[in-house]
Write a protein that holds these residues in place. Structure first.
Motif, short mmCIF file in Angstrom:
data_model
loop_
_atom_site.label_atom_id
_atom_site.label_comp_id
_atom_site.label_asym_id
_atom_site.label_seq_id
_atom_site.Cartn_x
_atom_site.Cartn_y
_atom_site.Cartn_z
N UNK A 1 -21.79 70.73 15.14
CA UNK A 1 -21.44 69.34 14.82
C UNK A 1 -22.45 68.37 15.43
N UNK A 2 -22.94 68.67 16.62
CA UNK A 2 -23.94 67.82 17.25
C UNK A 2 -25.25 67.86 16.47
N UNK A 3 -25.61 69.06 16.00
CA UNK A 3 -26.83 69.20 15.21
C UNK A 3 -26.72 68.45 13.88
N UNK A 4 -25.60 68.66 13.19
CA UNK A 4 -25.37 67.98 11.91
C UNK A 4 -25.35 66.47 12.12
N UNK A 5 -24.67 66.04 13.19
CA UNK A 5 -24.58 64.62 13.47
C UNK A 5 -25.95 64.00 13.78
N UNK A 6 -26.76 64.71 14.56
CA UNK A 6 -28.07 64.20 14.93
C UNK A 6 -28.98 64.08 13.70
N UNK A 7 -28.97 65.11 12.86
CA UNK A 7 -29.81 65.09 11.66
C UNK A 7 -29.34 64.01 10.69
N UNK A 8 -28.02 63.97 10.42
CA UNK A 8 -27.48 63.00 9.49
C UNK A 8 -27.66 61.57 9.99
#
Length: 288
Positions: free
Chosen positions: A234-241
């Motif tokens: 979720x942190x990775x998806x959030x950072x990219x998005x």
């Protein structure tokens, strides 16, 4: 050949069901926050002693009543105008009466629900896991869009699902009961601790309480071992998005981006591929 035909029939039925459920999710996404606001308003009025006996009871407003209608002209949506995706295309994306544009999000949510449903059915096959996985997936779509729209993850959705996850663990549907109970506790307390530490250091709220409950929900469904993967994903998806929104869409950095959709996406990935991702990481790290 029989297996292929049966599997195709199964996936086709799930896709059709997903389109129908997607149409219903559009109703849930729009009406549930309004229902909650109406309920909160009545509770506040009762608490403050502002209620009085109305001349007539308030009009019923829930997921069933009143019938769907055009927000511009009030035209009641007829059955043949409410066929998922198809009606949107036949109507040219406009109201049949006043020709006001119909938001593209409605068919997109219907198609997204069908796609997500097909992936769940394809990955898990005809099983109890698929039935409950579909239920969870549909709820995650509704929660994500509501959170994007209103920065709200309704307890009326997250809490029953959390309890359902604990119940399913009694039968080992996705995990065992010990992992489920610990997962629910650890999921809630982990983000709760981060929230209060962040607030202590900055004086600001970093996330909402709904995020705690959503991670607790995943802990109950998938067990405590899934939590680290979900938080990292979720942190990775959030950072990219978030980065793409700022760079491409010029999103204002001062406007908070809800974390619920990222948690939902990461939890859904963990539901279907969590074990494969963990095994791949352990293999890459040389840990047997």
């Amino acid at each position: 050949m029989d297996f292929i035909e049966n599997n195709t029939l199964f996936l086709s039925a799930v896709i059709l069901l997903g389109l129908i459920i997607g149409s219903f999710l559009n109703v849930v996404i729009y009406r549930l926050p309004i229902m909650l606001e109406n309920s909160w308003r009545r509770e506040c009025e009762e608490f403050l002693g502002l209620t009085h006996s109305p001349a007539s009871p308030p009009a019923r407003y829930d997921l069933i009543v009143p019938r769907s209608q055009c927000p511009q002209c009030g035209h009641l949506i007829r059955a043949h105008e409410n066929i998922p995706v198809i009606s949107y295309l036949l109507l040219g994306g406009k109201c049949a009466h006043c020709k006001a544009p119909i938001a593209l999000r409605y068919p997109l949510i219907e198609m997204l629900t069908a796609l997500v449903s097909a992936i769940v059915a394809w990955k898990l096959g005809p099983s109890w896991q698929t039935g409950f996985g579909l239920l969870l997936s549909w709820a995650l779509i509704a929660l994500s869009v509501i959170d994007i729209d209103r920065q709200l993850l309704p307890d009326s959705v997250t809490q029953p699902l959390l309890w359902l996850g604990l119940f399913l663990s009694l039968f080992g549907v996705f995990t065992d009961k010990e992992s489920s109970i610990i997962g629910a506790i650890a999921g809630y307390l982990s983000l709760w601790s981060v929230f209060h530490l962040f607030k202590l250091l900055t004086g600001k709220d970093g996330m909402g309480y709904g995020d705690f409950k959503l991670l607790a929900l995943f802990g109950a469904w998938l067990g405590w071992k899934s939590l680290l993967l979900i938080v990292l994903l979720s942190s990775l998806i959030g950072a990219v998005t978030g980065g793409l929104m700022i760079l491409l869409l010029k999103h204002d950095r001062s406007i908070p981006i809800p974390f619920g959709p990222y948690l939902a996406a990461a939890g859904w990935v963990a539901l279907l591929w969590g074990r494969e991702i963990s095994d791949a990481y352990l293999s890459f790290a040389g840990i047997s």
